[in-house]
Scaffold this motif. Structure first.
Motif, PDB file in Angstrom:
ATOM      1  N   THR A   4      -3.485  17.813   5.524  1.00  0.00           N
ATOM      2  CA  THR A   4      -4.577  18.856   4.640  1.00  0.00           C
ATOM      3  C   THR A   4      -4.904  18.238   3.467  1.00  0.00           C
ATOM      4  N   ALA A   5      -4.099  17.424   2.748  1.00  0.00           N
ATOM      5  CA  ALA A   5      -4.427  16.936   1.408  1.00  0.00           C
ATOM      6  C   ALA A   5      -4.459  15.590   1.495  1.00  0.00           C
ATOM      7  N   PRO A   6      -5.508  14.687   0.806  1.00  0.00           N
ATOM      8  CA  PRO A   6      -5.851  13.568   1.043  1.00  0.00           C
ATOM      9  C   PRO A   6      -4.732  12.717   0.098  1.00  0.00           C
ATOM     10  N   GLY A   7      -4.470  13.149  -0.812  1.00  0.00           N
ATOM     11  CA  GLY A   7      -3.326  12.338  -1.692  1.00  0.00           C
ATOM     12  C   GLY A   7      -4.076  11.094  -2.421  1.00  0.00           C
ATOM     13  N   SER A   8      -3.211  10.375  -2.838  1.00  0.00           N
ATOM     14  CA  SER A   8      -3.591   9.314  -3.812  1.00  0.00           C
ATOM     15  C   SER A   8      -2.950   7.971  -3.384  1.00  0.00           C
ATOM     16  N   ALA A   9      -3.752   6.712  -3.355  1.00  0.00           N
ATOM     17  CA  ALA A   9      -3.191   5.580  -2.763  1.00  0.00           C
ATOM     18  C   ALA A   9      -3.317   4.475  -3.931  1.00  0.00           C
ATOM     19  N   LYS A  10      -2.788   3.484  -3.846  1.00  0.00           N
ATOM     20  CA  LYS A  10      -2.569   2.288  -4.649  1.00  0.00           C
ATOM     21  C   LYS A  10      -2.498   1.107  -3.873  1.00  0.00           C
ATOM     22  N   VAL A  11      -3.036  -0.128  -4.075  1.00  0.00           N
ATOM     23  CA  VAL A  11      -2.852  -1.233  -3.385  1.00  0.00           C
ATOM     24  C   VAL A  11      -2.315  -2.415  -4.423  1.00  0.00           C
ATOM     25  N   VAL A  60       0.843  -1.249   0.117  1.00  0.00           N
ATOM     26  CA  VAL A  60      -0.028  -0.168   0.061  1.00  0.00           C
ATOM     27  C   VAL A  60       0.836   1.001   0.048  1.00  0.00           C
ATOM     28  N   THR A  61       0.705   2.261  -0.847  1.00  0.00           N
ATOM     29  CA  THR A  61       1.378   3.291  -1.019  1.00  0.00           C
ATOM     30  C   THR A  61       0.418   4.503  -1.184  1.00  0.00           C
ATOM     31  N   VAL A  62       0.945   5.668  -0.539  1.00  0.00           N
ATOM     32  CA  VAL A  62       0.052   6.913  -0.713  1.00  0.00           C
ATOM     33  C   VAL A  62       1.148   7.983  -1.067  1.00  0.00           C
ATOM     34  N   SER A  63       0.829   8.797  -1.860  1.00  0.00           N
ATOM     35  CA  SER A  63       1.742   9.464  -2.443  1.00  0.00           C
ATOM     36  C   SER A  63       0.840  11.001  -2.376  1.00  0.00           C
ATOM     37  N   GLY A  64       1.912  12.190  -2.309  1.00  0.00           N
ATOM     38  CA  GLY A  64       1.281  13.428  -1.946  1.00  0.00           C
ATOM     39  C   GLY A  64       2.418  14.343  -2.363  1.00  0.00           C
ATOM     40  N   VAL A  69       4.004   9.675   0.938  1.00  0.00           N
ATOM     41  CA  VAL A  69       4.019  10.121   2.382  1.00  0.00           C
ATOM     42  C   VAL A  69       3.769   9.031   3.266  1.00  0.00           C
ATOM     43  N   LEU A  70       3.240   8.076   2.665  1.00  0.00           N
ATOM     44  CA  LEU A  70       3.254   6.760   3.668  1.00  0.00           C
ATOM     45  C   LEU A  70       2.988   5.548   2.816  1.00  0.00           C
ATOM     46  N   ALA A  71       3.528   4.402   3.358  1.00  0.00           N
ATOM     47  CA  ALA A  71       3.568   3.090   2.680  1.00  0.00           C
ATOM     48  C   ALA A  71       3.484   2.007   3.835  1.00  0.00           C
ATOM     49  N   THR A  72       3.268   0.903   3.251  1.00  0.00           N
ATOM     50  CA  THR A  72       3.479  -0.302   4.298  1.00  0.00           C
ATOM     51  C   THR A  72       3.058  -1.728   3.461  1.00  0.00           C
ATOM     52  N   VAL A  73       3.740  -2.635   3.910  1.00  0.00           N
ATOM     53  CA  VAL A  73       3.431  -4.072   3.386  1.00  0.00           C
ATOM     54  C   VAL A  73       2.902  -5.051   4.483  1.00  0.00           C
ATOM     55  N   GLY A  74       1.998  -5.680   4.171  1.00  0.00           N
ATOM     56  CA  GLY A  74       1.379  -6.545   5.097  1.00  0.00           C
ATOM     57  C   GLY A  74       0.284  -7.653   4.587  1.00  0.00           C
ATOM     58  N   PRO A  75      -0.123  -8.394   5.374  1.00  0.00           N
ATOM     59  CA  PRO A  75      -1.337  -9.310   4.741  1.00  0.00           C
ATOM     60  C   PRO A  75      -2.635  -8.548   4.424  1.00  0.00           C
ATOM     61  N   ASP A  76      -2.960  -8.824   3.579  1.00  0.00           N
ATOM     62  CA  ASP A  76      -4.334  -8.413   2.852  1.00  0.00           C
ATOM     63  C   ASP A  76      -5.687  -8.656   4.035  1.00  0.00           C
ATOM     64  N   PRO A  77      -6.318  -7.669   4.472  1.00  0.00           N
ATOM     65  CA  PRO A  77      -6.506  -6.306   4.009  1.00  0.00           C
ATOM     66  C   PRO A  77      -5.592  -5.491   4.866  1.00  0.00           C
ATOM     67  N   VAL A  78      -5.070  -4.326   4.016  1.00  0.00           N
ATOM     68  CA  VAL A  78      -4.613  -3.356   4.996  1.00  0.00           C
ATOM     69  C   VAL A  78      -5.516  -2.222   5.032  1.00  0.00           C
ATOM     70  N   GLY A 106       1.828   1.563 -11.473  1.00  0.00           N
ATOM     71  CA  GLY A 106       1.051   2.341 -11.879  1.00  0.00           C
ATOM     72  C   GLY A 106       0.690   3.799 -11.013  1.00  0.00           C
ATOM     73  N   SER A 107      -0.206   4.581 -11.130  1.00  0.00           N
ATOM     74  CA  SER A 107      -0.467   5.908 -10.206  1.00  0.00           C
ATOM     75  C   SER A 107      -1.661   5.437  -9.250  1.00  0.00           C
ATOM     76  N   GLY A 108      -1.708   6.133  -8.328  1.00  0.00           N
ATOM     77  CA  GLY A 108      -2.696   5.789  -7.227  1.00  0.00           C
ATOM     78  C   GLY A 108      -4.217   6.434  -7.781  1.00  0.00           C
ATOM     79  N   ARG A 109      -5.214   6.167  -6.690  1.00  0.00           N
ATOM     80  CA  ARG A 109      -6.436   6.630  -6.852  1.00  0.00           C
ATOM     81  C   ARG A 109      -6.354   7.870  -5.754  1.00  0.00           C
ATOM     82  N   LEU A 110      -7.313   8.815  -6.043  1.00  0.00           N
ATOM     83  CA  LEU A 110      -7.312  10.067  -5.134  1.00  0.00           C
ATOM     84  C   LEU A 110      -8.231   9.633  -3.938  1.00  0.00           C
ATOM     85  N   LEU A 111      -7.780   9.860  -2.867  1.00  0.00           N
ATOM     86  CA  LEU A 111      -8.499   9.438  -1.473  1.00  0.00           C
ATOM     87  C   LEU A 111      -9.559  10.416  -1.058  1.00  0.00           C
ATOM     88  N   ASP A 112     -10.341  10.210  -0.234  1.00  0.00           N
ATOM     89  CA  ASP A 112     -11.463  10.922   0.242  1.00  0.00           C
ATOM     90  C   ASP A 112     -11.232  11.723   1.268  1.00  0.00           C
TER      91      ASP A 112
END
Length: 824
Positions: free
Chosen positions: A745-752, A733-737, A781-790, A811-817
């Protein structure tokens, strides 16, 4: 009924008129007039700017006096006199009391007045206004900005000689941020403060999604954020208040058990509930001890000072369990208080009870109106100026003829008329040309005027576009709110707890001593197997047994699991910190989950800072067993070092497990057997994993070896260990920003992505790309590796939905809410 009466033989008769009125009618009318005056003019805040009339008048008058933050303080008595004489003729006492409250950091989450001198404390009142000084705080400038641009209506003052704003522009949501309290006639208001960054995020979400429901808004505003910090226990009442405007919650002091001496423990209180002072707590403790309601306390010392802040030390007798004594303190003293929410505010002059969504809707509509009126005002000013500039350019082009027309005119009136006729000018243009100074006739002035004309045209076009497009107007309001949050926002101070955890009863225990140890845990606490869990937001909790946390067992509505380790209820575990230290943690100090809880809620835990003595800026990054049979501990650092330490630890409260350089810190720690995989993720989105067997175990004083090769300026943001038995179902799981954005303040985008897609590489190599950045993003800005689901959680532990599994490795991530604060 009319009567004629005389007062004497030599006096003319005096005629008087007596009007009979029903007393109930008179009382009803007088009472309603009085009630309306109190409600509208004194006791209730306006839902738009969150201010009562006296507060609004103080801020407006101080702005008129020029008491800006970059200028000197003036006597509070002068401010009070100006406000009372011009706007608020209700007595200097009421004005000064309101001024003082706006300067008290323990009353307002974002003070609006910068006070100099003794402005009081929670246990004592302020000095007289002749001894204190005041000026506007930076946040107050945001409240009064643009008042000279017709953004709000002005109304006459009490004697109709001056005018005052009906409401302030309020570029920050003051009512929610600072709260309010007041007692009117037949109604009252009591609103807690909130965090500016969270409220602005909710307001911006509402601007972008006008149909957003309460659940969506509570993902940004999970609960109040009190000026003094502390903890809020139980969120159900907050949800009720956010839904219907009324509810209640319990505020609890922040306290921890410390070793005051090698053989004596005590309870140290560092944060108190909202509006509770230390003297009041001390008095209640003494009363409860004298009445024999509270046992186990030998002394109470207030060590509060300006350098270290609040520090209330409660000494516990050796024969008593400090945790049980603390539970009784919560029950019998103001260390735990109830706060009743009653969101009553004025909307269009009428008192209404408002929920969170209604409060935000009123504020957003107010800001839209203010910004729209400001744009209209500026558009009119720019058009008028552009009109005059066009006239000046005409005059400069034919300046000789203009001078001739003026010189041959009999007077100014005829000159104006002839200029209008000869050059086809308006009256305003002709009058402006007549007032033109000769120094404006140079060729450089013409160049400046042409540049000004072009700039005015661009600004007029921009303002017309904003006024014609509701979407652009909303975007402008949203951007201005974001700037306010960036300039004035601060991190959350209050911890939100869904449940209070297990409670204990204060009772004497058998006095058994051990060298270097304090009072023993009561015998009623059995030394049963359990697991210690660390949440993604830094909460500690222990389970009722040592069963491995399952996918359903840890998937609660609050927070996510970051680390877990097997232990016993009266045993000890190690907490690895970012400074490379391991701290010995007594499991009994960690709150226990009920044995029948089938789905553990991590929200019932306690912050790690309350059970461990952490240094400034230090945080817990992992948990480890202290048993010598445990697998070696693997650590990864920010600069890419990796180390494995054998589980052979000293009998001390803390010790170093790695030697760090000055600019380095530990980002992750976990037990790693030889067959397990260690995984690095860097800020530039590079992922590297290799077998733990490639890292030979070293002594505690070693600095480790090269783990991942980093590009210049890159750092490691995640280090994890994937057990060999869980590698197949592990995900990345990666969260970019943006690295320049304000955290939270900014949600950023995430990819699993499945972990199996990433090939293993050798130690000290660069790895492979795990995330592609899009426009506006430059780092993970954040990332981790672990058993699904994270799971992803916000700053208060609320769940943030992650995207579905993506088979694209880079690939690129999807914008978070919503912004993500932790993964687990």
């Amino acid at each position: 009924m009319a009567r004629r009466s005389t007062s004497g033989p030599d006096q003319a008769p005096v005629e008087s008129i007596i009007i009979d009125t029903d007393v109930s009618t008179e009382m009803r009318g007088s009472f309603l007039e009085y009630a309306y005056s109190v409600i509208y003019s004194r006791a209730l805040p306006d839902a738009r700017d969150g201010l009562k009339p006296v507060h609004r008048r103080i801020l407006f008058q101080m702005a008129e006096m020029g008491l800006r933050p970059d200028r000197g303080h003036v006597k509070s008595a002068r401010v009070v006199g100006e406000v009372m004489g011009k706007l608020h003729p209700h007595g200097d006492g009421a004005i000064y009391d309101a001024l003082v409250r706006m300067a008290q950091a323990f009353s307002l989450r974002l003070p609006l007045v910068d006070g100099h001198g003794n402005f009081g404390s929670l246990d004592d009142g302020p000095a007289a206004p002749r001894y204190t000084e005041a000026r506007l705080a930076p946040a107050a400038l945001v409240m009064t900005a643009d008042l000279n641009e017709d953004v709000v209506d002005f109304v006459p003052n009490y004697d109709s000689q001056l005018t005052q704003p009906e409401v302030l522009p309020s570029a920050l949501p003051n009512l929610l941020v600072n709260g309010a309290s007041g007692i009117a006639v037949g109604m009252a208001t009591n609103m807690p403060p909130h965090n500016l960054v969270e409220v602005v995020a909710a307001a911006r979400h509402l601007i972008a999604h006008p149909d957003a429901d309460l659940e969506a808004l509570m993902r940004f505003v999970p609960g109040p954020d009190l000026p003094g910090g502390g903890k809020i226990v139980g969120l159900e009442g907050i949800r009720e208040a956010y839904a219907g405007g009324r509810g209640s919650f319990r505020t609890r002091a922040t306290a921890r058990v410390e070793n005051l001496t090698p053989r004596k423990k005590g309870i140290v209180v560092t944060e108190l509930p909202y509006q509770v002072g230390p003297e009041r707590v001390i008095e209640k403790i003494k009363d409860a001890v004298q009445a024999k309601k509270l046992q186990g306390i030998s002394a109470v010392n207030d060590l509060t000072d300006r350098t270290n802040g609040l520090r209330l030390v409660i000494e516990v007798k050796n024969a008593f369990n400090p945790e049980a004594v603390l539970a009784q303190l919560y029950k019998l003293t103001p260390l735990e208080e109830s706060f009743g929410i009653n969101n009553v505010a004025l909307v269009e002059g009428q008192p209404r009870t408002l929920g969170l969504r209604e409060l935000l809707v009123v504020y957003v509509e107010h800001r839209l109106t203010v910004v729209r009126r400001r744009c209209e005002f500026r558009l009119a000013k720019h058009r008028d100026r552009a009109h005059l500039v066009e006239g000046l350019l005409i005059a400069i082009a034919d300046i000789d003829e203009v001078i001739a027309v003026i010189r041959t005119s009999d007077d100014a009136e005829s000159a104006r008329a002839r200029l209008m006729a000869v050059f086809d000018l308006s009256e305003a243009q002709a009058e402006y040309i007549l007032e033109l100074r000769l120094r404006r006739l140079t060729k450089f002035s013409r160049i400046d005027l042409e540049a000004e004309r072009d700039e005015l045209a661009r600004e007029i076009e921009s303002l017309e576009a904003i006024l014609a497009d509701e979407g652009l107007l909303r975007e402008l309001v949203s951007d201005e709110l974001a700037r306010v949050a960036t300039e004035h926002g601060t991190p959350r101070r209050t911890v939100l707890l869904e449940a209070s955890g297990a409670t204990a009863t204060a009772q004497p225990g058998q006095a058994r001593s051990r060298a270097g140890r304090g009072a023993e845990v009561p015998l009623e606490v059995a030394d049963t197997p359990c697991r210690v869990l660390l949440s993604a937001t830094g909460l500690l909790v222990r389970t009722a047994d040592d069963a491995e946390p399952t996918r359903t067992g840890t998937r609660s509505a609050h927070d996510a699991l970051h680390a877990n380790v097997r232990a016993t209820a009266r045993g000890e575990v190690g907490a690895v910190t970012s400074r490379g230290r391991m701290l010995r943690l007594s499991v009994i100090e960690v709150p226990a989950l009920p044995p029948t809880d089938a789905a553990p809620s991590l929200s019932g835990g306690v912050p790690v800072s309350e059970v461990l003595m952490l240094e400034a800026g230090e945080r817990v990054v992992g948990l480890a067993g202290l048993d010598a049979s445990s697998a070696p501990l693997a650590l990864g650092t920010r600069t890419g070092q990796v180390k494995r330490v054998s589980a052979d630890y000293p009998r001390r409260d803390s010790w170093d497990v790695i030697s760090l350089k000055d600019d380095d810190e530990v980002v992750g720690a976990s037990a790693a057997a030889d067959e397990d995989e260690v995984v690095f993720l860097s800020s530039e989105a590079q992922l590297l994993h290799f077998p733990a067997a490639l890292v030979r175990p070293q002594g505690r004083g070693a600095g480790g070896m090269a783990g991942i090769k980093l590009a210049e300026g890159a750092t490691v943001i995640s280090f994890t260990v994937v057990p060999a038995s869980r590698a197949e179902d592990a995900v990345v799981v990666t969260v970019s920003g943006s690295s320049t954005a304000l955290p939270g303040t900014a949600p950023g985008s995430a990819k699993v992505t499945p972990f199996a897609l990433y090939p293993g590489k050798g130690r000290a190599t660069g790895g492979v790309r795990a995330h592609r950045f899009v426009r506006g993003e430059d780092s993970l800005v954040l990332a981790t590796v672990g058993p699904d689901p994270v799971r992803a959680v916000g700053s208060a532990g609320q769940a943030v939905e992650l995207p579905e599994l993506d088979e694209r490795r880079d690939g690129s991530g999807r914008l978070l809410d919503a912004p993500v604060a932790g993964l687990g």
